[in-house]
Design a protein around this motif. Structure first.
Motif, short mmCIF file in Angstrom:
data_model
loop_
_atom_site.label_atom_id
_atom_site.label_comp_id
_atom_site.label_asym_id
_atom_site.label_seq_id
_atom_site.Cartn_x
_atom_site.Cartn_y
_atom_site.Cartn_z
N GLN A 127 -5.96 2.72 1.93
CA GLN A 127 -6.90 2.64 0.90
C GLN A 127 -6.86 3.99 0.32
O GLN A 127 -6.70 3.96 -1.03
CB GLN A 127 -8.42 2.50 1.41
N VAL A 128 -6.73 4.98 1.10
CA VAL A 128 -6.68 6.48 0.48
C VAL A 128 -5.23 6.70 -0.36
O VAL A 128 -5.55 6.99 -1.71
CB VAL A 128 -6.98 7.43 1.49
N LEU A 129 -4.25 6.10 0.25
CA LEU A 129 -3.01 6.44 -0.50
C LEU A 129 -2.80 5.24 -1.48
O LEU A 129 -2.26 5.98 -2.68
CB LEU A 129 -1.80 6.12 0.53
N SER A 130 -3.67 4.01 -1.58
CA SER A 130 -3.56 3.13 -2.68
C SER A 130 -4.30 3.93 -3.91
O SER A 130 -3.94 3.83 -4.96
CB SER A 130 -4.41 1.92 -2.34
N MET A 131 -5.35 4.70 -3.58
CA MET A 131 -6.29 5.57 -4.62
C MET A 131 -5.41 6.54 -5.31
O MET A 131 -5.89 6.95 -6.19
CB MET A 131 -7.58 6.04 -3.95
#
Length: 751
Positions: A127-131
């Motif tokens: 989720q964090v890297l997608s953001m």
């Protein structure tokens, strides 16, 4: 003067001002930090510290060896001793109890620390890297969805797509059959090819990973990717292509005691353990190899051959992914974190091993040596769910004590870790010994990617990370460990680590008896180890340093309170919120769709009826009306040679298979077939009487002597109008599709 000129002269007409507004634009994707690397995280399953050749083990893993030779080996990396907790901590960077995974999802309870629900306040690294502009994919095993959410209608919040992975291909749960897996692509179930005799999941998964990498590289080569690759190997069932199993014939005839000594010597020669390390002794609960008879040695050696083949084959498939990265020119800009095992080697097969772990470990139907001899040629094929004896797992955890599920000892939590990142590592091929933990992976990824951990994700305030980045160790071989303290807790096995000291409780329940609590009155006994001088946890110092032990016990008590660890044995059992709870009438239609076992009514430990309303065609009319599970464990109503047949397989053994067959073929036209399953009651796994009725008339009866009280094998799910995969019977091949009309199939439960 023109009219326009006159108007302008009188100030009634002015020159339009140039607009200062920007041109409209579409919303843009977030941009990753400059020079952000690709990230590949690999986690294998049930692989002990000493299994692979990269860490001195007997199983050749040349691709991991090469990665390690050009990267770094970590010999002080630790997991949680069990798959779901380890994977939850890996994905989130938080301790497993903080994210609902104090146990595996199948053992969840409503207590917040054990409910199997990752909260919104613990975003995953996907989720964090997608953001932050990454493309993300996950392939393989996902064991972090609450059981009641594993249905075709969701909710999907805790499926891989809901946890930040743009693409998912694999299976959801603890294990699956390599030859007949319960597959999902994103949210959709799909079937493995039914007509490919060479199909196997590990190859299929590598094919899909390579395809995704090529697609991402072709579409957006300037955007970094995150791939989480989590093969089910080498969790049971141990399965591999027959030609790979043949490679290991006779290589383990020396037994687990000798193998452990050989691995220990290789580890010292390779430098993955200190020269001062001691080889810990075999527990009394595991027999000496020399005490076994010839038949036991024959069977147990074959079981290890299959395990070795599975791990070696998985390494081969991993090598194909690495080759594709190099071909795409992406390898040098890829941080690879390869975790060889989510816990130590599995002791769950018991000291005798098993050809059917679901029956033995879950449904209280143990097999014996004669059963294993009978099924010797089935080991490693789709027709067994085998797990090797605990002696081999113990050997695969050299030089440590115990193994999987024993979180108090290093055999359960210590795994090999390899890091590769060309140009960002000093001392390629070296061993790093800083204490690291699975919660450290996410912080390390964030630091490498140049990403800040957000305070909020999708409106949810984020809890702090529990781990510490170990990226410092990439270039600082002698740096002190930055992860100073860590607790371990799983199923009554407890430990607390503090800057080299480790306080541990002695195992009170054997891993192969995991469903049973400790016997009443069994004391909790603590041990103390100085791992800074005793790498293998071999010398108990509790009597020598009682004050230190008490200090660590107090530290653990405070930590347990902080992380809400431990469930009262008197906590009220609450029914899990399955969608079918309380429902007594189910109507199903003919469909190619496969229902997961958790999205289908449970027929275990109760009476029920199934009624099929069908139209039999003229001529050929064979096929499955309803099927759940497989010939290893399952049931169904099928038409064979025109005759209705009810099959019930409580386990892989013939003694646990019941067949009730009508006396004559059905005539063409509409018919109703009813199976009345009259359960004995009085507990789990009891027997039942069977009555088959056609158009209201009783035509055949039978008796099921015992039933699976806990679990139907996961590979089958349930299907209407067909039988896929490892079918209920060898008398027909998959896919066994009914050619007539199925108006409906109704399952009813009495009040």
């Amino acid at each position: 003067m023109s009219v326009a000129a006159a108007l302008m002269a009188n100030g009634l007409l002015t020159t339009p001002a140039v607009s200062q507004e920007q041109a409209p634009a579409y919303p843009s994707r977030p941009k990753p930090p400059a020079d952000a690397p690709n990230i590949l995280v690999v986690m294998t399953d049930d692989v002990g510290f000493a299994a692979s050749s990269a860490f001195g083990g007997p199983i050749p893993t040349p691709n991991l060896d090469t990665l390690a030779a050009n990267g770094l080996r970590y010999n002080n990396y630790n997991n949680t001793a069990m798959c779901s907790p380890t994977r939850a901590a890996l994905l989130t960077g938080r301790n497993s109890h903080s994210v609902g995974f104090g146990v595996i999802s199948e053992e969840a309870s409503p207590h917040d620390s054990y409910n199997s629900v990752i909260p919104d306040s613990a975003a995953t690294f996907a989720q964090v890297l997608s953001m932050n502009g990454y493309d993300t994919a996950m392939l393989g095993k996902h064991h972090n969805t609450p059981l009641w959410e594993i249905t075709s209608v969701g909710p999907f919040d805790h499926w891989p797509n809901g946890l930040g992975f743009g693409y998912f291909y694999g299976f959801i749960g603890g294990a699956t059959n390599q030859f007949a897996p319960a597959l999902y692509e994103n949210r959709n179930g799909l079937e493995a090819p039914q007509d490919d005799p060479d199909y196997i999941l590990d190859k299929d998964m590598a094919d899909r990973a390579i395809d995704w990498l090529n697609m991402q590289h072709g579409i957006r080569s300037d955007t970094p990717f995150l791939m989480y690759y989590a093969p089910g190997s080498a969790h049971s069932p141990h399965q591999a292509p027959p030609e790979w199993i043949a490679k290991f014939r006779g290589q383990f005839d020396q037994g687990w005691d000798k193998m452990r000594e050989q691995s220990f010597a290789r580890q010292k020669k390779l430098g993955v353990i200190p020269q001062s390390a001691a080889l810990t002794p075999r527990p009394d609960e595991i027999p000496a190899w020399s005490s076994l008879n010839a038949d036991q040695k024959k069977v147990y050696a074959r079981m290890m051959e299959v395990y070795a083949a599975q791990l070696a084959y998985s390494d081969y498939q991993f090598g194909r992914i690495i080759s594709q990265l190099k071909e795409n020119g992406e390898f040098d800009n890829t941080l690879i974190i390869f975790i060889e095992g989510d816990n130590g080697g599995s002791l769950e097969g018991s000291p005798q091993g098993t050809v059917d772990e679901i029956a033995r470990g879950k449904n209280r139907m143990p097999d014996d040596l004669q059963d294993q001899l009978t099924h010797l040629d089935d080991f490693g094929t789709r027709y067994s769910w085998n797990n090797y004896p605990a002696g081999w797992a113990w050997s695969m955890n050299t030089p440590f004590q115990w193994g999987k599920a024993v979180a108090s000892h290093l055999g359960g939590v210590r795994n090999g870790l390899v890091v590769s990142w060309p140009g960002h590592i000093t001392g390629e091929g070296q061993v790093r010994s800083q204490f690291t933990h699975v919660t450290d992976i996410a912080p390390t990824i964030y630091e490498a990617a140049g990403v800040e951990v957000p305070e909020e994700v999708n409106g949810a305030k984020q809890m702090p990370l529990a781990g510490t980045s170990f990226a410092y160790s990439f270039r600082q071989p002698q740096a002190d460990s930055r992860h100073k303290q860590q607790y371990f807790e799983l199923r009554d096995n407890i430990a607390f680590y503090d800057e080299g000291w480790l306080a541990s409780t002695k195992p009170r329940v054997m891993p192969w008896d995991k469903e049973a609590p400790p016997a009443e009155g069994t004391p909790v006994e603590w041990e103390l180890y100085d791992l800074s001088k005793d790498f293998s946890q071999s010398k108990d110092l509790s009597k020598r340093f009682p004050e230190k032990l008490e200090e660590l016990k107090s530290e653990y008590a405070a930590t347990a309170k902080q992380y809400d660890i431990g469930v009262s044995p008197n906590e009220k059992r609450v029914e899990r919120p399955f969608i079918s709870n309380g429902q007594r009438h189910f109507v199903f239609r003919n469909s190619p769709h496969r229902y997961s076992r958790y999205g289908f009514p449970t027929i275990m430990n109760r009476s029920w009826t199934v009624t099929a309303d069908i139209v039999v065609p003229e001529g050929e009319g064979d096929g499955a009306i309803i099927a759940q599970g497989s010939r290893l464990c399952g049931w169904g109503l099928v038409i064979e040679n025109g005759v209705p047949v009810f099959r019930y397989n409580a386990s892989i053994e013939d003694r646990d298979k019941t067949t009730v067959t009508a006396s004559a073929p059905l005539s063409a036209g509409r018919h109703k077939i009813t199976i009345v399953f009259d359960y004995d009651g009085g507990g789990k796994g009891k027997g039942a009487d069977i009555d088959m009725r056609i158009d209201g008339k009783s035509v055949a009866q039978g008796r099921v002597p015992r039933t699976p009280g806990f679990l139907f094998v996961s590979e089958g799910g349930a299907t209407i109008g067909r039988d896929y995969g490892t079918t209920l019977s060898p008398s027909y091949e998959a896919p066994f599709i009914y050619p007539g009309t199925i108006n409906q199939v109704v399952i009813d439960f009495p009040e």
